[in-house]
Structure formats: structure tokens, C-alpha cells
Motif scaffolding. Structure first.
Motif, PDB file in Angstrom:
ATOM      1  N   LEU A 286       0.823  -1.200   0.000  1.00 41.05           N
ATOM      2  CA  LEU A 286       0.000   0.000   0.000  1.00 41.05           C
ATOM      3  C   LEU A 286       0.865   1.262   0.000  1.00 41.05           C
ATOM      4  O   LEU A 286       0.540   2.244  -0.679  1.00 41.05           O
ATOM      5  CB  LEU A 286      -0.955   0.001   1.194  1.00 41.05           C
ATOM      6  CG  LEU A 286      -1.979  -1.145   1.213  1.00 41.05           C
ATOM      7  CD1 LEU A 286      -2.921  -1.004   2.411  1.00 41.05           C
ATOM      8  CD2 LEU A 286      -2.774  -1.186  -0.079  1.00 41.05           C
ATOM      9  N   ASP A 287       1.967   1.236   0.729  1.00 40.26           N
ATOM     10  CA  ASP A 287       2.898   2.373   0.707  1.00 40.26           C
ATOM     11  C   ASP A 287       3.492   2.537  -0.690  1.00 40.26           C
ATOM     12  O   ASP A 287       3.662   3.657  -1.178  1.00 40.26           O
ATOM     13  CB  ASP A 287       4.021   2.167   1.721  1.00 40.26           C
ATOM     14  CG  ASP A 287       3.542   2.275   3.158  1.00 40.26           C
ATOM     15  OD1 ASP A 287       2.458   2.868   3.378  1.00 40.26           O
ATOM     16  OD2 ASP A 287       4.226   1.770   4.064  1.00 40.26           O
ATOM     17  N   ARG A 288       3.810   1.417  -1.313  1.00 40.77           N
ATOM     18  CA  ARG A 288       4.367   1.446  -2.661  1.00 40.77           C
ATOM     19  C   ARG A 288       3.339   2.019  -3.643  1.00 40.77           C
ATOM     20  O   ARG A 288       3.681   2.839  -4.503  1.00 40.77           O
ATOM     21  CB  ARG A 288       4.753   0.028  -3.079  1.00 40.77           C
ATOM     22  CG  ARG A 288       5.528  -0.071  -4.377  1.00 40.77           C
ATOM     23  CD  ARG A 288       5.712  -1.527  -4.771  1.00 40.77           C
ATOM     24  NE  ARG A 288       6.271  -2.317  -3.689  1.00 40.77           N
ATOM     25  CZ  ARG A 288       6.054  -3.611  -3.506  1.00 40.77           C
ATOM     26  NH1 ARG A 288       5.247  -4.267  -4.325  1.00 40.77           N
ATOM     27  NH2 ARG A 288       6.617  -4.259  -2.514  1.00 40.77           N
TER      28      ARG A 288
ATOM     29  N   ALA B 238      -3.655  -3.463  -5.023  1.00 43.10           N
ATOM     30  CA  ALA B 238      -3.124  -2.526  -4.026  1.00 43.10           C
ATOM     31  C   ALA B 238      -3.266  -1.083  -4.497  1.00 43.10           C
ATOM     32  O   ALA B 238      -3.660  -0.194  -3.733  1.00 43.10           O
ATOM     33  CB  ALA B 238      -1.659  -2.851  -3.739  1.00 43.10           C
ATOM     34  N   VAL B 239      -2.953  -0.834  -5.764  1.00 45.30           N
ATOM     35  CA  VAL B 239      -3.077   0.525  -6.297  1.00 45.30           C
ATOM     36  C   VAL B 239      -4.535   0.973  -6.265  1.00 45.30           C
ATOM     37  O   VAL B 239      -4.849   2.106  -5.868  1.00 45.30           O
ATOM     38  CB  VAL B 239      -2.507   0.598  -7.729  1.00 45.30           C
ATOM     39  CG1 VAL B 239      -2.845   1.946  -8.369  1.00 45.30           C
ATOM     40  CG2 VAL B 239      -0.994   0.393  -7.720  1.00 45.30           C
ATOM     41  N   LEU B 240      -5.436   0.109  -6.675  1.00 42.74           N
ATOM     42  CA  LEU B 240      -6.848   0.482  -6.699  1.00 42.74           C
ATOM     43  C   LEU B 240      -7.409   0.688  -5.290  1.00 42.74           C
ATOM     44  O   LEU B 240      -8.266   1.544  -5.073  1.00 42.74           O
ATOM     45  CB  LEU B 240      -7.648  -0.579  -7.445  1.00 42.74           C
ATOM     46  CG  LEU B 240      -7.325  -0.701  -8.939  1.00 42.74           C
ATOM     47  CD1 LEU B 240      -8.096  -1.852  -9.564  1.00 42.74           C
ATOM     48  CD2 LEU B 240      -7.629   0.596  -9.673  1.00 42.74           C
ATOM     49  N   GLU B 241      -6.904  -0.080  -4.334  1.00 46.94           N
ATOM     50  CA  GLU B 241      -7.348   0.093  -2.948  1.00 46.94           C
ATOM     51  C   GLU B 241      -6.967   1.480  -2.428  1.00 46.94           C
ATOM     52  O   GLU B 241      -7.773   2.158  -1.775  1.00 46.94           O
ATOM     53  CB  GLU B 241      -6.724  -0.986  -2.063  1.00 46.94           C
ATOM     54  CG  GLU B 241      -7.149  -0.908  -0.597  1.00 46.94           C
ATOM     55  CD  GLU B 241      -6.554  -2.012   0.251  1.00 46.94           C
ATOM     56  OE1 GLU B 241      -6.610  -1.884   1.494  1.00 46.94           O
ATOM     57  OE2 GLU B 241      -6.037  -2.999  -0.318  1.00 46.94           O
ATOM     58  N   VAL B 242      -5.752   1.911  -2.743  1.00 51.81           N
ATOM     59  CA  VAL B 242      -5.318   3.240  -2.322  1.00 51.81           C
ATOM     60  C   VAL B 242      -6.053   4.314  -3.118  1.00 51.81           C
ATOM     61  O   VAL B 242      -6.482   5.339  -2.577  1.00 51.81           O
ATOM     62  CB  VAL B 242      -3.793   3.386  -2.488  1.00 51.81           C
ATOM     63  CG1 VAL B 242      -3.348   4.814  -2.195  1.00 51.81           C
ATOM     64  CG2 VAL B 242      -3.066   2.411  -1.567  1.00 51.81           C
ATOM     65  N   LEU B 243      -6.206   4.089  -4.431  1.00 57.00           N
ATOM     66  CA  LEU B 243      -6.878   5.071  -5.286  1.00 57.00           C
ATOM     67  C   LEU B 243      -8.315   5.328  -4.830  1.00 57.00           C
ATOM     68  O   LEU B 243      -8.798   6.461  -4.874  1.00 57.00           O
ATOM     69  CB  LEU B 243      -6.867   4.570  -6.734  1.00 57.00           C
ATOM     70  CG  LEU B 243      -7.501   5.476  -7.788  1.00 57.00           C
ATOM     71  CD1 LEU B 243      -6.719   6.781  -7.922  1.00 57.00           C
ATOM     72  CD2 LEU B 243      -7.576   4.752  -9.137  1.00 57.00           C
ATOM     73  N   GLU B 244      -9.000   4.279  -4.372  1.00 56.49           N
ATOM     74  CA  GLU B 244     -10.392   4.416  -3.953  1.00 56.49           C
ATOM     75  C   GLU B 244     -10.533   5.408  -2.800  1.00 56.49           C
ATOM     76  O   GLU B 244     -11.544   6.111  -2.684  1.00 56.49           O
ATOM     77  CB  GLU B 244     -10.963   3.054  -3.558  1.00 56.49           C
ATOM     78  CG  GLU B 244     -12.432   3.105  -3.180  1.00 56.49           C
ATOM     79  CD  GLU B 244     -12.955   1.768  -2.695  1.00 56.49           C
ATOM     80  OE1 GLU B 244     -14.192   1.607  -2.685  1.00 56.49           O
ATOM     81  OE2 GLU B 244     -12.142   0.892  -2.330  1.00 56.49           O
TER      82      GLU B 244
END
Length: 565
Positions: A375-377, A407-413
Motif C-alpha cells: 500500500l505504501d508502494r 493494491a493501487v486500486l485500494e489506495v486510489l479508492e
């Protein structure tokens, strides 16, 4: 800007390649493996490499014979209007031969390189020789309209017809044309919509900028349709648009990349003060002679000279989530390879970045991270791309299978940064480990199957147990990911025992390790004989269903699940 590939076959060609590269910033030197040491990137097969570059639309400069380029590319030639420039240059730089892509500036590039190399450009295009310019390939900032009528028009000029000029055509001032203000034939430069005319060669000038104020947008209509409606109303050719400007922090939920794709122009992010109108901002940025403030959403600026998008605002960033496949070069998709090569930054787990290293440009920055900070990445990648960079987040296998896409989509949301809404986000699929493993022995996933990760770091073991039992009862073939690690040594044998409650002890199991890498190995065993000591984190475990069959043929042991029950 079109990417430029300089392709060499041996180290002796590097000196010439380096001289060309110094004159063409951003170009990449590709060298044949084991014959070159200084190239930016290496390749194994010349023909396959140049065909891939060609199909990606990259300009190709081969430091080699013209013949090898022609033979390699002959099978992919089908549209002269879309072919990128292809040039062959002698090893010592003594001759520059434009082979393909005169409509994409091949002749001009050949002349430029011949001047740098103090050699000869072998231009054979009749129009280029006679007129001292390439009428079918205007300079940056202009686009040829109606190419289907251009060939006859130029043939008329070659036969002696005079021509008149309309509009600003500075690049033709030194051309050897027979000019006559009363001529029937006309070369016209304009931003106004035209119709095909056999006696007119039309160039659309990239003098138009469209600015969007999304804070005034209700969302009831499609932005692209609004733009097109206003272009039509003012008789402006879409091909004359140089850029679409978007006010930062006003992106809302509009898919701006769809707009950019529809009009084939870059999105530029611009900022204005709270008291500055969009019309004033447009005039300030473009020095436009004409501002059309058609409504509160769309403002159209028309400049006298072609606009340089790079000089206005900031580029909209790009984030590519790339799957490398299991590790072998031949399993990397062309889309993924292009994303890797064009990225300004790579972000990922160190092991995966090392696997991708053969495709890294010297100008691409690496950002290595630990494997447990996904998630940090993802957050780092989104923030970096929001500054206008082209970022590649790298996973092995497929990025959507136990990897970085989620992971990217989780952060983007969570939308922590409003600038993320401006990004062009692309997911570049890769060959998954289970696909690569299955291909080694046949088709064990030939019927219904499922994948289950045995890692209980991100989900409880109780859920994993439920899923294994359900898959066993439903008679799925199963691909187990993350079967063991240094700290997780018991889950695999627990999974085996759960399966044995529903499956025969003789159920075939495939252990595939280090797929696509030098230590690749595959081994087939029975479910009853599956133990933790046979597996590590680089192993994917495929367990057959009750219908999965084994047989030997052509000296090989095959495994498949038939498509019938």
C-alpha cells in the motif's frame, strides 16, 4: 514524441549509434546480446525486436544493412500512412538510407543525421528531390488532411502545374514550387474545417487549445460530446487541437483520458488564481489571437502559430501497472515492454525490478521497496505520477493476480490526493505463474479451476480452509499461490489433508519452480506424496481435479483436464 530505437548488431556499431543518440535525446540503443556491451538494452532476436518496435510505432534507426531491415519488416507492412520512420545507416555512418515512413518524417530525419554524421542521405522520393521538401509529411504542429487526394495533387505538381499558398506556410518558403497567385491548385493551412478537394492540399495547423472548467460542469452530458458540438458550431477541425487544458483540482469523476484519446491530443493540467477567469488564463497561456468562451465549461483559444503542448501547464501523469510474466523474456507482452521502456520511474519489489532490468532505459529511475509494503508502494507511485511522471509499478506474473493492481486500486479508492484523478492509469496484463506452469506439462487447467493463496498474512486461515474445502467439494483443479515461506511451513500440508478428504491420494500434482528463469524445474507427484520440503515461495502448486489425466507421448509426460465430464 515518437520513441526512437537505435538498433545495432555488434559493438563496432556503437560509436555511430552513440553519435546519433547524442543528437536525438530520449532515443534508446538496442544491442544484440553477447555481441554488444555498451547498449542501453539488449535483445536476442533481431527480426522479432524490430518488428515489435515497428508495431509499437517507434522510429527505427538500424546501424546495419538495408536488406536485413527490409526482410525483417516485410511481413508487417500494410499501411504506408501509419508506418513509422525506418532508416538504415552504414556502420561507419557514411550513408543514411530512409527505407520507410517518409510520411512520418523519415526523409527529414535522414537529412538531419547525414548532416551530423557528415555523410550522404540517400533520398529517392521524387517529390522530396524536386520540391526540396516532403509535402506529405509536414513539420510538427501541422497535420495533412485528406491524404487520399494528396497523391494525385502532388502528381499534378510534378507534371508542371503551378500552385498558390493560403495561410501561414513558413516551412514552404524555401521549397522549389511553381507559385502563381492565380493557380487552380492550392496549398492551404488552416484550423477551419475543410472538405476534400482534388485541387487543394490541406494542412490543419495545431493552433487550437481547448480549456475545460469542470467546476461548472453538471455531469449530465459527456464532456467530449460538448467539445465536439462546439467545434462543429465554430467550424473548427478537431485535427487542429494541440492540447486540452484542464484546471487542476477540478477533475471530479470525468474520464479525462477518454477525452484525450478521442481527440488524440495530450491533456495538460493548468492552474489559475481564484480571481482569474478561464478565458484570461487561456489567453495568458497561449497568446491567442482569438478566444471563444462558448459557455461556462468550454473555452477555445486560437493562436496564430502552432502551440507547443509541453510549454503549457503540466503533463497529466501516467501510471502503468505492469506484469512481467513469470520471468522469461519471451513471456513479456509487447504492451508491458513498451510501458517499461517509456517509464520515467520504476517502483516495485527489488527482486522484480531486477528481473525487468534488461528493459530499463538509463534515464529511468528505480525505486526499490520491500515486498511487504504494497500500500505504501502504491501511494508512492500515485503521488509520483501525479507530478507528471510516467511511472511503472512492476509485478511478476499478472499484476491483477495476488499483485499490485489491487493494491493501487485500494489506495486510489480512498482518494487521498485529488491530483490522482488526473492520472492515466493502465493495467498491463502478464502471463500468470499458473498459466506458465500448466503450459510445461499440457493443460491441467483445461476445465474449471480456481486459485487460492495459502498466505494467511492478509486473510485468516479459517477463510482459506473454507475455500479449500469448497473447491475440493466442487472438484475444481486448484492453483496454490504462496504455498510456503520461511515463517509459514505448515499451511501446505494442512491444505493437502483437506483435499485428501475429497480427492484420491493418486490425484496428480504439478510443482513448478522458478518458471522462466535459469533454475526452472517441474515435477509431477501424487497428492498423497506432497510435502512442504518439496516447495518454496518460488513454486506454484497445481492440483488436478478428479478428471485430470496423465499419459506419455513423444517422450514426454503429459497432464490435462478434459473439457467434458
Amino acid at each position: 514524441m515518437t520513441a526512437i530505437a537505435i538498433v545495432i548488431l555488434g559493438e563496432m556499431s556503437y560509436t555511430t549509434a552513440a553519435r546519433i543518440q547524442s543528437a536525438l535525446p530520449g532515443s534508446t540503443i538496442y544491442g544484440l546480446q553477447q555481441r554488444t556491451q555498451s547498449a542501453d538494452q539488449t535483445y536476442r532476436d533481431f527480426g522479432e525486436t524490430v518488428r515489435t518496435l515497428f508495431q509499437q510505432g517507434q522510429t527505427i534507426i538500424g546501424i546495419c544493412s538495408a536488406g536485413i531491415l527490409v526482410r525483417s519488416l516485410s511481413v508487417v507492412l500494410n499501411n504506408k500512412w501509419q508506418e513509422p520512420a525506418v532508416l538504415a545507416i552504414a556502420e561507419d555512418g557514411s550513408s543514411v538510407v530512409p527505407l520507410l515512413g517518409s510520411l512520418q518524417g523519415a526523409n527529414q530525419l535522414a537529412q538531419q543525421l547525414a548532416q551530423i554524421l557528415k555523410s550522404h542521405a540517400a533520398i529517392t522520393t521524387t517529390g522530396s528531390i524536386r520540391f526540396q521538401t516532403t509535402l506529405l509529411s509536414p513539420p510538427n504542429g501541422y497535420q495533412l488532411a485528406f491524404p487520399e487526394t494528396a497523391k494525385t495533387f502532388i502528381a499534378d505538381l510534378l507534371s508542371g502545374q503551378s500552385v498558390k499558398l493560403e495561410g501561414t506556410v513558413t516551412w514552404l518558403e524555401t521549397a522549389k514550387l511553381s507559385l502563381d497567385a492565380q493557380a487552380r491548385h492550392c496549398i492551404k493551412v488552416t484550423h477551419q474545417l475543410q472538405q476534400p478537394n482534388p485541387y487543394q492540399l490541406t494542412y490543419y495547423s495545431k493552433t487550437v487549445a481547448v480549456f475545460i472548467a469542470l467546476n461548472n460542469f453538471s455531469g449530465d452530458s459527456d464532456i467530449a460530446d460538448i467539445i465536439q458540438t462546439q467545434l462543429t458550431a465554430h467550424q473548427i477541425a478537431p485535427a487542429s487541437i494541440a492540447l486540452i487544458g484542464l484546471l487542476v483540482h477540478q477533475t471530479q469523476s470525468v474520464d479525462i483520458q477518454t477525452i484525450a484519446t478521442r481527440f488524440s491530443v495530450p491533456i495538460r493540467l493548468v492552474r489559475n488564481s481564484s480571481t482569474q477567469s478561464v478565458s484570461d488564463l487561456a489567453k495568458q497561456l497561449t497568446h491567442a489571437e482569438q478566444i471563444i468562451a462558448v459557455d461556462s465549461v468550454i473555452t477555445i483559444a486560437i493562436a496564430e502559430q502552432p502551440l507547443d503542448p509541453d510549454a503549457i501547464g503540466q503533463a497529466a501523469g501516467q501510471l502503468s501497472i505492469v506484469g512481467l510474466g513469470p520471468g522469461a523474456a519471451e513471456w513479456l507482452t509487447p504492451q508491458a515492454q513498451q510501458a517499461l521502456q517509456q517509464a520515467t520511474d520504476w517502483i516495485g519489489y527489488k527482486t522484480y525490478l531486477n528481473l525487468a532490468e534488461p528493459w530499463r532505459s538509463p534515464r529511468t529511475q528505480r525505486h526499490d521497496s520491500d515486498n511487504r509494503v504494497e500500500l505504501d508502494r502504491a501511494r508512492h507511485a500515485l503521488d509520483l505520477a501525479a507530478t507528471g511522471r510516467k511511472v511503472a509499478v512492476i509485478s511478476s506474473g499478472d499484476p491483477g493476480i495476488y499483485a499490485m493492481a489491487a493494491a493501487v486500486l485500494e489506495v486510489l479508492e480512498k482518494a487521498e490526493n485529488p491530483d490522482w484523478q488526473t492520472l492515466d492509469i493502465r493495467i498491463c496484463p502478464g502471463i500468470s505463474a499458473m498459466q506458465a506452469a500448466a503450459a510445461q506439462v499440457g493443460a491441467p487447467l483445461g476445465h474449471d479451476f480456481c486459485t487460492i493463496s495459502l498466505s494467511d498474512i492478509l486473510k485468516p486461515w479459517e477463510i482459506i480452509t473454507e475455500r479449500i474445502t469448497a473447491a475440493a467439494k466442487a472438484d475444481f483443479a486448484i492453483a496454490f499461490y504462496n504455498p510456503v515461506s520461511k515463517s509459514r511451513r505448515w499451511q501446505l500440508e494442512k491444505a493437502r489433508d483437506l483435499l485428501l478428504a475429497w480427492r484420491s491420494p493418486q490425484t496428480p500434482v504439478l510443482l513448478a519452480r522458478n518458471l522462466g528463469r535459469s533454475q526452472q524445474s517441474t515435477r509431477m507427484i501424487s497428492l498423497a506424496n506432497l510435502t512442504v520440503d518439496q516447495v518454496d515461495m518460488n513454486t506454484v502448486v497445481l492440483v488436478g481435479s478428479s478428471k485430470t489425466r496423465q499419459f506419455q507421448s513423444a517422450g514426454r509426460h503429459w497432464l490435462y483436464t478434459p473439457r467434458y465430464y
